[in-house]
Design a protein around this motif. Structure first.
Motif, PDB file in Angstrom:
ATOM      1  N   THR A   1       0.538  -5.242   2.107  1.00  0.00           N
ATOM      2  CA  THR A   1      -0.850  -5.691   2.092  1.00  0.00           C
ATOM      3  C   THR A   1      -0.911  -7.087   2.698  1.00  0.00           C
TER       4      THR A   1
ATOM      5  N   GLU B   1       0.872  -1.174   0.000  1.00  0.00           N
ATOM      6  CA  GLU B   1       0.000   0.000   0.000  1.00  0.00           C
ATOM      7  C   GLU B   1       0.907   1.222   0.000  1.00  0.00           C
ATOM      8  N   ARG B   2       0.781   2.046  -1.020  1.00  0.00           N
ATOM      9  CA  ARG B   2       1.617   3.232  -1.144  1.00  0.00           C
ATOM     10  C   ARG B   2       0.769   4.459  -0.845  1.00  0.00           C
ATOM     11  N   SER B   3       1.252   5.296   0.055  1.00  0.00           N
ATOM     12  CA  SER B   3       0.518   6.510   0.411  1.00  0.00           C
ATOM     13  C   SER B   3       1.521   7.584   0.803  1.00  0.00           C
ATOM     14  N   SER B   4       1.007   8.771   1.089  1.00  0.00           N
ATOM     15  CA  SER B   4       1.893   9.859   1.510  1.00  0.00           C
ATOM     16  C   SER B   4       2.553   9.540   2.853  1.00  0.00           C
TER      17      SER B   4
END
Length: 283
Positions: A58, A49-52
């Motif tokens: 996962t 899961e890529r986010s800021s």
């Protein structure tokens, strides 16, 4: 799935940061990102899961991490067994002090049980070479401390130990709960010989310019304190002989215990040592 791609995946999964994983693998980030995307396409599911806020595994990625570690370990074990059958299974390990460290003892026990047919050669190194002979090509892998010049080496931190000032027990400062390095600025410190790695020398001199006797071994450091009232640094957890005391140093970065090996080395015995070292020092 190629083993190389699985190694890429494990690096990202352990670092949870593509930049750090790329540095660990000694490659640039774009090809690493492309390799992970291809792996996700092969598995048919997102692995991260890529986010800021960063990168996280996962549920699918967590399952693959467990399986990938097992596959890579089995592949290395197979290579080691073949080398042993051919009479070529030998690894030379450099060790810098800490031979009584419980984690090092756990590592030795685990490595021997995992690779009973491997001839392990140990090179005990004094304090003048924190790479334990890696730069000189004298060892395959080193169990040592940082910081040192890591050019051409791969380095993984295993643990970080707080450090303190090593003093005579009758020194007035030995009764203090903690000290600042600046409070020892006018004291004589034990030094390492000329030509010793500058990063290593600077750290163990409390990041200051010092004067004092030149030493090469832990015993010489301790004797310099006992006989001359010299001061220096040592990990806080280390037992010291009667007549000496250790006072925690505030503001000093902890001393990292590390495993190091030559960059790009694909020796399965080295890979296994690194993997088992990480597990031993976590335990």
């Amino acid at each position: 799935m190629e083993l190389r791609t699985l190694r890429y995946f494990v690096a990202v999964a352990e670092e949870l940061h593509f930049g750090r994983a790329a540095a660990r693998l000694h490659m640039s980030q774009p090809p690493l990102s492309r390799a992970i995307k291809r792996l996700e396409a092969e598995t048919g599911a997102a692995l991260f899961e890529r986010s800021s806020a960063g990168v996280a595994l996962t549920a699918v990625g967590a399952v693959l991490l467990e399986e990938a570690r097992a596959l890579l370990e089995q592949a290395d074990r197979a290579a080691v067994r073949v080398a042993a059958a051919a009479g070529a299974a030998t690894v030379t390990i450099g060790i810098l002090g800490d031979s009584t460290d419980p984690a090092a003892a756990r590592l030795a026990d685990t490595y021997r049980r995992r690779h009973p047919d491997v001839e392990v050669r140990v090179r005990d190194t004094d304090l003048t070479d924190p790479t334990c002979g890696l730069h000189a090509g004298l060892v395959d892998v080193a169990l040592t401390r940082g910081p040192f010049d890591g050019t051409g080496l791969s380095v993984r931190e295993l643990r970080a130990d707080p450090v303190g000032a090593l003093l005579r027990a009758d020194d007035p400062l030995a009764r203090r709960g903690s000290l600042e390095p600046a409070e020892l600025a006018d004291r004589r410190w034990f030094l390492f010989p000329e030509g010793t790695d500058p990063l290593w020398q600077s750290y163990w001199n409390g990041d200051g310019r010092r004067e004092g006797p030149v030493v090469r071994t832990v015993q010489e450091c301790r004797q310099a304190v006992l006989w001359n009232g010299t001061v220096g640094m040592t990990p806080v957890g280390h037992e010291v002989p009667e007549g000496l005391a250790v006072v925690p140093l505030a503001g000093m970065a902890p001393s990292p215990v590390v495993v190091a090996w030559s960059e790009g080395d694909v020796n399965p015995l080295v890979r296994s040592f690194v993997r088992l070292a990480i597990a031993a020092y976590r335990g």
